[in-house]
Design a protein around this motif. Structure first.
Motif, PDB file in Angstrom:
ATOM      1  N   GLY A 498       0.696  -1.235   0.144  1.00  0.00           N
ATOM      2  CA  GLY A 498       0.003   0.006   0.159  1.00  0.00           C
ATOM      3  C   GLY A 498       1.017   1.233  -0.046  1.00  0.00           C
ATOM      4  N   TYR A 499       0.273   2.490   0.055  1.00  0.00           N
ATOM      5  CA  TYR A 499       0.924   3.720   0.211  1.00  0.00           C
ATOM      6  C   TYR A 499       0.371   4.560   1.187  1.00  0.00           C
ATOM      7  N   PRO A 500       1.058   5.662   1.616  1.00  0.00           N
ATOM      8  CA  PRO A 500       0.273   6.423   2.704  1.00  0.00           C
ATOM      9  C   PRO A 500      -0.874   7.165   2.277  1.00  0.00           C
ATOM     10  N   GLY A 501      -1.906   6.769   3.312  1.00  0.00           N
ATOM     11  CA  GLY A 501      -3.138   7.330   3.021  1.00  0.00           C
ATOM     12  C   GLY A 501      -4.268   6.319   2.684  1.00  0.00           C
ATOM     13  N   ILE A 502      -3.965   5.017   2.389  1.00  0.00           N
ATOM     14  CA  ILE A 502      -4.792   3.942   2.214  1.00  0.00           C
ATOM     15  C   ILE A 502      -4.547   2.838   3.545  1.00  0.00           C
ATOM     16  N   SER A 503      -5.534   1.939   3.512  1.00  0.00           N
ATOM     17  CA  SER A 503      -5.317   0.967   4.637  1.00  0.00           C
ATOM     18  C   SER A 503      -4.484  -0.164   4.245  1.00  0.00           C
ATOM     19  N   VAL A 504      -3.754  -0.490   5.238  1.00  0.00           N
ATOM     20  CA  VAL A 504      -2.743  -1.513   5.157  1.00  0.00           C
ATOM     21  C   VAL A 504      -2.872  -2.602   6.122  1.00  0.00           C
ATOM     22  N   SER A 505      -2.127  -3.645   6.519  1.00  0.00           N
ATOM     23  CA  SER A 505      -2.478  -4.524   7.391  1.00  0.00           C
ATOM     24  C   SER A 505      -2.388  -4.101   8.790  1.00  0.00           C
ATOM     25  N   GLY A 506      -3.054  -4.482   9.707  1.00  0.00           N
ATOM     26  CA  GLY A 506      -3.000  -4.033  11.294  1.00  0.00           C
ATOM     27  C   GLY A 506      -2.584  -5.161  12.111  1.00  0.00           C
ATOM     28  N   ARG A 507      -1.546  -5.058  12.807  1.00  0.00           N
ATOM     29  CA  ARG A 507      -1.271  -5.821  13.833  1.00  0.00           C
ATOM     30  C   ARG A 507      -0.927  -5.105  15.185  1.00  0.00           C
ATOM     31  N   SER A 508      -0.527  -5.949  16.269  1.00  0.00           N
ATOM     32  CA  SER A 508      -0.223  -5.427  17.514  1.00  0.00           C
ATOM     33  C   SER A 508       1.526  -5.686  17.662  1.00  0.00           C
ATOM     34  N   LEU A 509       2.237  -4.327  18.175  1.00  0.00           N
ATOM     35  CA  LEU A 509       3.443  -4.300  18.671  1.00  0.00           C
ATOM     36  C   LEU A 509       3.666  -4.440  20.156  1.00  0.00           C
TER      37      LEU A 509
END
Length: 794
Positions: A498-509
């Protein structure tokens, strides 16, 4: 009698053409604005009203816990539908809807011709039983029972196949799936929240065979039984969650939203598929604005009618001397107001028709002229006529008709100090509202300029994101990169999820292996060159490597500073650190970049990580250095077509995407500027009326002063200072209100301007200058008049 009243009204209009023109113009503008705003409100209130069972249709909502900021999502797990079908008898029908590839644009091939589709969905067969769409070809029954079948909208059918019946023909999606067309449905209405152009069978995707409780990516709709209660369904859904999801994994609850609330009450709901979201606050604000502008227009009518009171009082006195009752005079004044208002409504309808395209640009939405022919609008016009006549005509009718003949025949007397106070108070209210709008316009403009000029932490200019998700071969992707790198206009190329401004993967750090403390981490798979292409600021370490072998289990990670700060270490200390972020056991930091705004400036910067893990690479990011954009674009398109001739060329300029993120604020700015100007103009008409009234009341005083040697400038200043006092009072009232409202609006942005004194100085100076210019005309006119004419009446 009514006929005579109308004749008198028409004669009064012809006798004083200037007054009549100003009066009708002021009312017409106010009424036209009211009509336009009412058209907008009618449209917004009409959404999703076309479905037969609309009162029994609900969308399932997904409420997250506090660790995920209590967000509300419009998407829920795929496993919910089959569980509800078995365990919740109150639900008559249920259907899932999945936005193609989690919202990505699809590449469609029809007879060797490529198209792009941004509104491709997959749905269960029950979808058409819930929403009951009309079909041009085929029918709603059992349309999506088989895998690899689609139904398309009528406009899509015309675009792909012309006027022929396309049933039985096939289309290719993303250069992969061959889908048979089984039906053509009429396009969704413009006031429908649902807006799909292609709807495929849910059985065509892998989520159908293995529905999960952990992936909440599917809009789900219920059609409840006639006697079913929504709260009972919610309770039973929660029991299904308890039975199928471990307690430690229950970080959400489920809720229901009525279809009729979807459009106006979803501004705080994330992951919704529809692109046509409204706002109940906007509807309420526009409704209030319509009422306020209509009231201001009526106030102006009162002020202008009062300005003619000297002539009117003599007329009333003569009529009363000849035996006219107060009721007859009240009826006459109301008839005159109704006649003037009717003329104003006719002019306002013309203004509305002519200004509709401009108004559509302001609000960013189309308004059909059919709304003007609806019974609601016609009833509203009648109601506006009645209310305007009642409000605008009340003061002259009730005030002038109640005096005795002796009183009204005596000129030059201020008969009631309360009415003078009321008139001045109304002008103060008008200018207070105008000053608030001026301040709002300046604040919105400054905030948008701040956003436009703020350093985002990356360079969005001269960067293009080209969709490559329909290219299945890795060798073709690598060939495409090499072809682009060979172009003289290209300075760097890479591939990314993806690129800045769109949704990408979500995880927990997580802080470390043994800690439960975590923050949300956005992860974006990318290849080498991502730092150069986005022009990120590298604080420590190095960029991602260019190539990675499939057998390599090491995941290289490029963290932003926010993520490193959470870990409690410096950027240099982070290099080589093994992080716990669901990226696999062998995820190591190789570089740290400075924070950049990967989301909207409404939100603070969170944790972000580029990595070379295993998510699909969906975009090729290209930085170019050419100023000849049309030629460069054609060259890029030609290069893409040679490598991937069966894939549509779908691209986005990153700077244009950033601009689009703030389109709503720009619409607000345009609306604020327009309505500020109109409010000021209407307020000026009010000042004009009050100035004429006060000049008329002080005619003899002006004459005496001129006889005693007063100059034109002395008399102009004498009359003008009263109005400056009113404006100064308006400023005192408006400044704190405007400051509070502006601060409240700015709270939506994590990065915002400070409201300096300059804003109030601009607004105050503008208001005073406008008042001086408006009043000076009447003041100078009174000052240069012959004093003999003003004194001879005695």
């Amino acid at each position: 009698m009514l006929k005579n009243f109308i004749k008198i009204s028409w004669r009064r209009i012809k006798t004083d053409k200037t007054f009549s023109f100003i009066n009708i113009l002021g009312l017409s503008i106010g009424l036209a604005i009211t009509m336009l705003l009412f058209l907008f409100v009618i449209k917004e209130r009409s959404f999703d009203q076309m479905y037969t069972n609309k009162e029994r249709i609900y969308r399932v909502l997904f409420n997250t816990d506090e660790h995920r900021n209590n967000e509300i999502w419009a998407t829920v797990p795929a496993a919910l539908k089959p569980a509800v079908d078995q365990g919740v008898p109150e639900v008559q029908k249920s259907a899932r809807l999945w936005d193609h590839d989690f919202g990505k644009t699809a590449s469609i091939q029809v007879d060797n011709e490529n198209f792009t589709e941004s509104k491709l969905y997959y749905a269960d067969p029950e979808f058409f039983e819930i929403f009951q769409l009309d079909f041009v070809y085929g029918n709603a029954k059992d349309q999506l029972d088989r895998p690899n079948t689609v139904v398309i909208s009528e406009s899509t059918s015309l675009k792909y196949f012309g006027d022929i019946n396309p049933i039985g023909k096939t289309i290719s999606i993303d250069n992969d799936s061959k889908m048979e067309i089984t039906g053509v449905y009429e396009d969704f209405p413009a006031n429908s929240s649902l807006d799909g152009t292609i709807i495929g069978s849910f059985k065509s995707i892998g989520f159908y065979k293995e529905p999960s409780w952990s992936n909440a990516s599917f809009e789900t709709y219920f059609l409840l039984n006639k006697d079913a209660r929504a709260d009972a369904v919610i309770s039973k859904m929660q029991k299904l969650v308890d039975a199928n999801v471990e307690k430690e994994d229950q970080w959400y609850t489920l809720n229901l939203q009525p279809l009729e609330n979807m459009h106006l009450y979803s501004s705080n709901i994330k992951s919704a598929y529809t692109s046509k979201l409204g706002s109940i606050e906007e509807v309420r604000n526009f409704s209030l604005l319509a009422v306020m502008i209509l009231l201001i227009a009526c106030i102006n009518y009162m002020n202008l009618a009062t300005a003619r009171s000297q002539k009117s009082t003599k007329d009333v006195g003569i009529n009363k001397t000849l035996g006219a009752s107060s009721n007859v005079l009240i009826a006459r004044f109301f008839t005159e107001t109704a006649f003037v208002t009717l003329l104003a409504i006719i002019v306002a309808l013309l203004f509305t028709f002519l200004s509709l395209p401009f108004f559509e640009k302001i609000i960013g939405s189309s308004l059909s002229l059919n709304y003007m022919l609806s019974y609601r609008f016609l009833l509203a016009i009648l109601a506006i006529w009645f209310l305007t006549t009642l409000i605008a005509g009340s003061f002259p009718a009730l005030h002038l008709s109640r005096f005795s003949p002796m009183e009204v025949m005596r000129s030059g007397r201020d008969r009631e100090s309360f009415t003078a106070f009321l008139r001045k108070g109304l002008v103060i209210v008008q200018f207070s509202a105008s000053v608030i709008l001026i301040i709002a316009t300046v604040v919105i403009y400054n905030q948008l300029e701040f956003i436009r000029n703020k350093n985002l932490g990356y360079n969005a200019e001269n960067t293009m994101a080209i969709s490559i998700r329909a290219i299945k071969s890795n060798s073709e992707k690598e060939t495409l990169i090499k072809q682009f790198e060979n172009l003289p206009e290209v300075s760097s190329v890479t591939m990314a999820q993806g690129y800045p401004g769109i949704s990408v993967s979500g995880r927990s750090l997580y802080k470390n292996m043994n800690s439960d403390e975590s923050i949300s981490l956005k992860t974006n798979r990318a290849q080498g060159g991502i730092v150069e292409t986005l022009q990120l600021n590298l604080l420590a370490g190095k960029d991602l490597p260019g190539q990675k072998q499939e057998s390599d289990s090491i995941v290289d990670v490029l963290l932003n500073k926010n993520a490193v700060d959470f870990l409690g270490i410096t950027p240099q200390e982070a290099i080589g650190k093994n992080i716990i972020a669901n990226l696999g056991p062998n995820a190591y930091v190789i570089g740290v970049v400075d924070d950049f705004n990967f989301s909207s400036l409404r939100s603070p910067i969170g944790a972000y990580a580029f990595n070379n893990g295993f998510e699909p690479l969906r975009y090729m990011l290209v930085r170019f250095n050419s100023s000849e954009l049309p030629q460069t674009l054609e060259k890029f398109k030609g290069t893409f077509g040679k490598v991937a001739p069966t894939v549509a060329f779908d691209y986005t300029f990153l700077d244009a995407h950033v601009e689009k993120m703030y389109a709503g604020e720009r619409r607000t700015a345009r609306a604020a500027l327009t309505f500020a100007g109109l409010a000021i103009f209407i307020a000026c008409l009010g000042l004009f009326g009050l100035a004429a009234f006060m000049a008329e009341q002080r005619t003899k005083e002006i004459g005496v002063r001129k006889v005693l040697g007063a100059s034109v400038s002395n008399i102009t200043g004498l009359l003008s200072k009263d109005f400056i006092k009113l404006v100064m009072i308006a400023l005192v009232i408006a400044f704190p209100l405007a400051y509070w409202m502006a601060r409240r609006w700015l709270q939506e942005f994590a990065y915002r301007i400070d409201i300096g004194w300059q804003v109030f100085a601009i607004a105050g100076t503008t208001a005073i200058l406008i008042a001086l210019v408006t009043v000076s005309f009447q003041a100078v006119k009174a000052a240069i008049s012959n004093p003999i004419n003003s004194l001879k009446n005695e």
